[in-house]
Design an enzyme around this catalytic site. Structure first.
Site, PDB file in Angstrom:
ATOM      1  N   ASP A  10       1.677   4.714  -4.754  1.00 34.17           N
ATOM      2  CA  ASP A  10       0.779   4.591  -5.911  1.00 34.17           C
ATOM      3  C   ASP A  10      -0.590   5.211  -5.630  1.00 34.17           C
ATOM      4  O   ASP A  10      -1.605   4.732  -6.143  1.00 34.17           O
ATOM      5  CB  ASP A  10       0.590   3.111  -6.285  1.00 34.17           C
ATOM      6  N   HIS A  23       5.787   6.021  -9.848  1.00 33.99           N
ATOM      7  CA  HIS A  23       5.891   5.568 -11.239  1.00 33.99           C
ATOM      8  C   HIS A  23       5.979   6.744 -12.203  1.00 33.99           C
ATOM      9  O   HIS A  23       5.415   7.820 -11.950  1.00 33.99           O
ATOM     10  CB  HIS A  23       4.664   4.726 -11.646  1.00 33.99           C
ATOM     11  N   HIS A  60       2.999   0.299   0.494  1.00 37.33           N
ATOM     12  CA  HIS A  60       1.978  -0.744   0.359  1.00 37.33           C
ATOM     13  C   HIS A  60       2.644  -2.063  -0.005  1.00 37.33           C
ATOM     14  O   HIS A  60       3.856  -2.113  -0.196  1.00 37.33           O
ATOM     15  CB  HIS A  60       0.867  -0.338  -0.617  1.00 37.33           C
ATOM     16  N   ASP A  63       6.319  -4.559  -6.510  1.00 35.28           N
ATOM     17  CA  ASP A  63       7.209  -3.512  -7.031  1.00 35.28           C
ATOM     18  C   ASP A  63       7.431  -2.395  -5.993  1.00 35.28           C
ATOM     19  O   ASP A  63       8.038  -1.362  -6.305  1.00 35.28           O
ATOM     20  CB  ASP A  63       6.683  -2.932  -8.355  1.00 35.28           C
ATOM     21  N   HIS A  64       6.977  -2.636  -4.755  1.00 36.79           N
ATOM     22  CA  HIS A  64       7.196  -1.672  -3.664  1.00 36.79           C
ATOM     23  C   HIS A  64       7.851  -2.318  -2.444  1.00 36.79           C
ATOM     24  O   HIS A  64       8.607  -1.659  -1.738  1.00 36.79           O
ATOM     25  CB  HIS A  64       5.870  -0.991  -3.272  1.00 36.79           C
ATOM     26  N   HIS A 118      -5.822   2.192  -3.631  1.00 39.30           N
ATOM     27  CA  HIS A 118      -5.051   1.355  -4.564  1.00 39.30           C
ATOM     28  C   HIS A 118      -4.888  -0.031  -3.922  1.00 39.30           C
ATOM     29  O   HIS A 118      -5.191  -1.054  -4.538  1.00 39.30           O
ATOM     30  CB  HIS A 118      -3.714   2.035  -4.822  1.00 39.30           C
ATOM     31  N   HIS A 135       2.492  -4.222  -2.589  1.00 39.51           N
ATOM     32  CA  HIS A 135       2.763  -4.725  -3.940  1.00 39.51           C
ATOM     33  C   HIS A 135       4.253  -5.051  -4.142  1.00 39.51           C
ATOM     34  O   HIS A 135       5.119  -4.346  -3.629  1.00 39.51           O
ATOM     35  CB  HIS A 135       2.295  -3.713  -4.995  1.00 39.51           C
TER      36      HIS A 135
HETATM   37 FE    FE Z   1       3.512   0.323  -8.093  1.00 38.78          FE
HETATM   38 ZN    ZN Z   2       1.069  -0.660  -6.413  1.00 40.03          ZN
END
Ligand code: FE
Ligand code: ZN
Length: 253
Positions: free
Chosen positions: A132, A170, A56, A60-61, A113, A58
């Site tokens: 996530d 995570h 996805h 942090d991805h 998400h 985001h």
């Molecule tokens: Fe994440």
């Molecule tokens: Zn995420």
């Protein structure tokens, strides 16, 4: 020939994953939480990066896509939404297949998400990378999707074979366990929560997990059975799920 997965911590609580197709010697990284850590691990392993597989958009991805691609020449594969923060060489959606050497990943649509979130499933090796969407004893927050979309996504993952190894993005499991214990007193959950707390005390990861373990103890997958505990007795399954998700969003503990 199998797929070998190397897992390592990134940022505060993310995991990075590198996956090697043993037959071809080609590797993929699943998401790019931290380019420096990914490039260091690649070098230490001596693996050649062929693909970046995004779940996805985001940061942090997908935030490390540009640096990892610049350093390795790997092609970026992901859902269309990733173009919000990174170029994508191949856009994929649910039902598509991605080959890494001889390893075949099926793309599973897991929106909720984020709207376009996807997971990657290697059926031959019984491995899934779920980003996530599904966490050990938890699930992703609904930043973009509605509960019925997320419930459908979780059901698609729950339908994978029990023995499937599930790599979630995570390390949230200890706090997920504290919430789970607040809505479920099943012996299976209590035993797992003890094991999770002990592992974290020792500094050990609780990821990966399995579909069987999540079906038995994850309060989001067990939402229909827990409906009475969250004020949703007699409601539809996705409404019970919505009530568990709402309770988790409010949970302090
Ligand atoms: Fe994440
Ligand atoms: Zn995420």
């Amino acid at each position: 020939m199998p797929l070998t997965v190397h897992q390592f911590p990134c940022l505060a609580d993310n995991y990075g994953f590198l996956a090697l197709d043993e037959a071809s010697g080609l590797a993929a990284c699943i998401d790019t939480p931290e380019s420096g850590a990914i490039l260091r691990e690649l070098k230490a392993l001596g693996w050649r990066l062929e693909l970046i597989l995004n779940t996805h958009w985001h940061p942090d991805h997908a935030g490390g896509n540009a640096d990892v691609q610049a350093a390795t020449g790997a092609k970026i594969v992901g859902p269309a939404e990733v173009t919000r923060i990174s170029p994508v060489d191949r856009e994929v959606r649910g039902g598509d297949f991605v080959m890494l050497g001889e390893t075949r990943f099926e793309v599973i649509e897991t929106g909720g998400h984020t709207l376009g979130h996807i997971a990657y499933h290697d059926a031959d090796d019984a491995i899934a990378f779920v980003g996530d969407t599904l966490f050990a004893l938890g699930c992703g927050r609904l930043f973009e999707g509605k509960p019925d979309q997320m419930w459908s996504s979780l059901q698609r993952l729950a339908a994978l074979p029990d023995e499937t190894t599930v790599y979630c993005a995570h390390e949230y499991t200890a706090s997920n366990a504290r919430f789970a214990l607040s809505v479920d007193d099943s012996p299976a959950l209590k035993a797992r929560a003890e094991a999770v707390f002990a592992a974290r005390e020792r500094g050990q990861p609780t990821v990966p997990t399995t579909i069987a373990l999540e079906k038995a103890t994850n309060p989001f997958l067990r939402a229909p059975a827990l409906a009475g505990r969250v004020g949703a007795a007699g409601r539809a399954d996705h409404e019970a799920f919505a009530a568990v998700r709402a309770a988790k969003d409010l949970f302090k503990g």
